[in-house]
Design an enzyme around this catalytic site. Structure first.
Site, PDB file in Angstrom:
ATOM      1  N   ASP A  30       0.950  -1.004  -0.071  1.00 31.89           N
ATOM      2  CA  ASP A  30       0.149  -0.021  -0.026  1.00 31.89           C
ATOM      3  C   ASP A  30       0.885   1.199   0.031  1.00 31.89           C
ATOM      4  OD1 ASP A  30      -1.979   1.769  -0.125  1.00 31.89           O
ATOM      5  OD2 ASP A  30      -2.822   1.220   2.183  1.00 31.89           O
ATOM      6  N   ASN A 110      -7.484  -1.921   7.871  1.00 34.53           N
ATOM      7  CA  ASN A 110      -7.385  -1.116   9.340  1.00 34.53           C
ATOM      8  C   ASN A 110      -7.406   0.567   8.602  1.00 34.53           C
ATOM      9  OD1 ASN A 110      -5.000  -0.527   7.780  1.00 34.53           O
ATOM     10  ND2 ASN A 110      -3.701  -0.764   9.482  1.00 34.53           N
ATOM     11  N   HIS A 111      -7.822   0.661   7.513  1.00 32.16           N
ATOM     12  CA  HIS A 111      -8.469   1.844   7.042  1.00 32.16           C
ATOM     13  C   HIS A 111      -9.691   2.661   7.486  1.00 32.16           C
ATOM     14  CE1 HIS A 111      -5.435   1.040   3.216  1.00 32.16           C
ATOM     15  NE2 HIS A 111      -4.736   1.315   4.473  1.00 32.16           N
ATOM     16  N   GLU A 114     -12.863   9.078  10.462  1.00 27.40           N
ATOM     17  CA  GLU A 114     -13.783   9.204  11.681  1.00 27.40           C
ATOM     18  C   GLU A 114     -13.610  10.535  12.106  1.00 27.40           C
ATOM     19  OE1 GLU A 114     -11.184   6.214  13.795  1.00 27.40           O
ATOM     20  OE2 GLU A 114      -9.731   7.678  14.433  1.00 27.40           O
ATOM     21  N   HIS A 140      -7.211   7.453   7.303  1.00 27.87           N
ATOM     22  CA  HIS A 140      -6.188   6.712   7.256  1.00 27.87           C
ATOM     23  C   HIS A 140      -6.484   5.713   6.043  1.00 27.87           C
ATOM     24  CE1 HIS A 140      -3.884   2.648   8.467  1.00 27.87           C
ATOM     25  NE2 HIS A 140      -3.012   3.490   7.731  1.00 27.87           N
ATOM     26  N   GLY A 256      -3.974   5.721  17.545  1.00 29.32           N
ATOM     27  CA  GLY A 256      -4.188   4.288  18.835  1.00 29.32           C
ATOM     28  C   GLY A 256      -4.977   3.386  18.097  1.00 29.32           C
ATOM     29  N   HIS A 279       4.228   4.330  13.537  1.00 31.10           N
ATOM     30  CA  HIS A 279       3.048   4.723  12.650  1.00 31.10           C
ATOM     31  C   HIS A 279       1.632   4.451  13.362  1.00 31.10           C
ATOM     32  CE1 HIS A 279       2.017   0.801  11.250  1.00 31.10           C
ATOM     33  NE2 HIS A 279       1.297   1.205  10.252  1.00 31.10           N
ATOM     34  N   GLY A 280       1.683   4.000  14.650  1.00 28.21           N
ATOM     35  CA  GLY A 280       0.571   3.617  15.313  1.00 28.21           C
ATOM     36  C   GLY A 280       0.604   2.920  16.458  1.00 28.21           C
TER      37      GLY A 280
END
Length: 352
Positions: A30, A110-111, A114, A140, A256, A279-280
């Site tokens: 990605d 996980n995209h 929000e 994301h 998070g 990155h997270g």
């Protein structure tokens, strides 16, 4: 990086510098996946009082996964679709149509897009936003099918010209002096710019629907390679697979989980980490293990306890599947300074 977990080539959360060579699988599938945050001059009560309205804005103005994108009359133009690389690089000549269909959309896994609450904590922040609480929009996602096709095509070329033992084959590289290496570099940068364009359209649509202009924006990407200089002056190619650029003064967002805050950060330029940060939070459970150990009812109850409104998503993305972001951040205080936080409230993912 403190959020690292297993991946092919580099681990997710791996950083590697090379000499005049690029490793397609150390960038990842990605390409240019990124975070983007918009901060709006609205108080938190605006979000709490209008949950149903803001939920509908997400449903109306975002698209996820491989289902149909926006209809013809809903599409937004972007200059990235007119880039010369789509014609100059033979492999990309049939990719522009799909890129045009998917622009402004988000991936699966996980995209997310929000709504949440931004807390600005540092009065000296570069955003020019006073200390306080605001409504924020966080996204994301990455380069969709375009990035995946570039990664797979040039990884195969790299494996053909750089034959490594089976356990190391995903580290096959292309010299930047070779035609294939130069093509990949151009295609990688196109995919990164395309990913950025997708985020810009997501935020443009939602800001317009909200009827607000953002006070400030922050954007950073990972799954990419950059030409940078080390402390000793050498130019290298820094690959960050699931790692945030954290050069001195560079801003970024480290998310998070759905029930834990993300962090707005300023890089400290730490040479020993190749000016990088996590990155997270990083996964504590694989997707398979999360599906085996977590029940949907249990996850929904956990989200309700934390007052999270979730649209779509699956148990493999449950908050319990992720590491403690506070522990991750504590592990990298020498890499970044924290300017503020983002706490999720209404989350949309694939599956809705």
């Amino acid at each position: 990086m403190p959020d690292a977990h297993h991946g092919y080539g580099l681990p997710i959360g791996g950083v590697l510098a090379t000499d005049n060579a690029v490793i397609p699988y150390a960038v990842g599938v990605d390409i240019g996946c990124r975070m983007a945050l918009s901060v709006f001059a609205l108080p938190p009560k605006h979000l709490e009082q209008r949950i149903a309205e803001l939920r509908k804005l997400l449903l109306d103005n975002t698209r996820f996964g491989n289902r149909q994108g926006f209809q013809r009359g809903q599409k937004l133009d972007h200059a990235v679709l007119e880039r010369a690389e789509f014609q100059d690089i033979g492999f990309l000549r049939n990719k522009q149509v799909t890129a045009a269909e998917q622009i402004g959309t988000s991936g699966s896994g996980n995209h997310f897009v929000e709504w949440g609450i931004v807390d600005i904590l540092d009065p000296q922040n570069e955003l020019g936003v006073p200390v306080g609480q605001y409504v924020g929009l966080l996204s994301h996602s990455g380069s969709r099918g375009l990035g995946a096709s570039v990664a797979n095509h040039y990884t195969k070329l790299a494996k053909d010209v750089c034959q490594l033992p089976a356990e190391a084959q995903h580290l096959a590289w292309l010299s930047l002096e070779s035609e294939a290496g130069q093509e990949y570099w151009a295609a990688m940068n196109l995919a990164g710019d395309y990913a950025s364009a997708c985020h810009h359209q997501i935020h443009q649509r939602l800001a317009k629907a909200l009827g607000e202009r953002p006070l400030a924006k922050v954007e950073n990407h990972h799954n990419f390679a950059w030409k940078e200089r080390l402390a000793d002056g050498r130019e290298v190619v820094v690959h960050r697979k699931g790692a945030t650029p954290a050069g001195a003064g560079i801003l970024g967002i480290i998310p998070g989980s759905m029930t834990a805050p993300g962090f707005i950060v300023r890089g400290r330029g730490e040479a020993t980490s190749l000016a990088s940060a996590s990155h997270g939070a990083g996964r504590a459970m694989s997707r398979t293990r999360a599906k085996q150990e977590l029940g949907e009812a249990e996850v929904r109850r956990y989200l309700q306890e934390h007052r999270i409104e979730l649209i779509g998503g699956g148990v493999d993305e449950a908050p319990q599947a992720y590491k403690d972001i506070h522990a991750v951040m504590q592990s990298q205080t020498n890499l970044v300074d924290v300017l503020g936080t983002f706490t999720p409230r209404i989350v949309r993912m694939d599956g809705a």
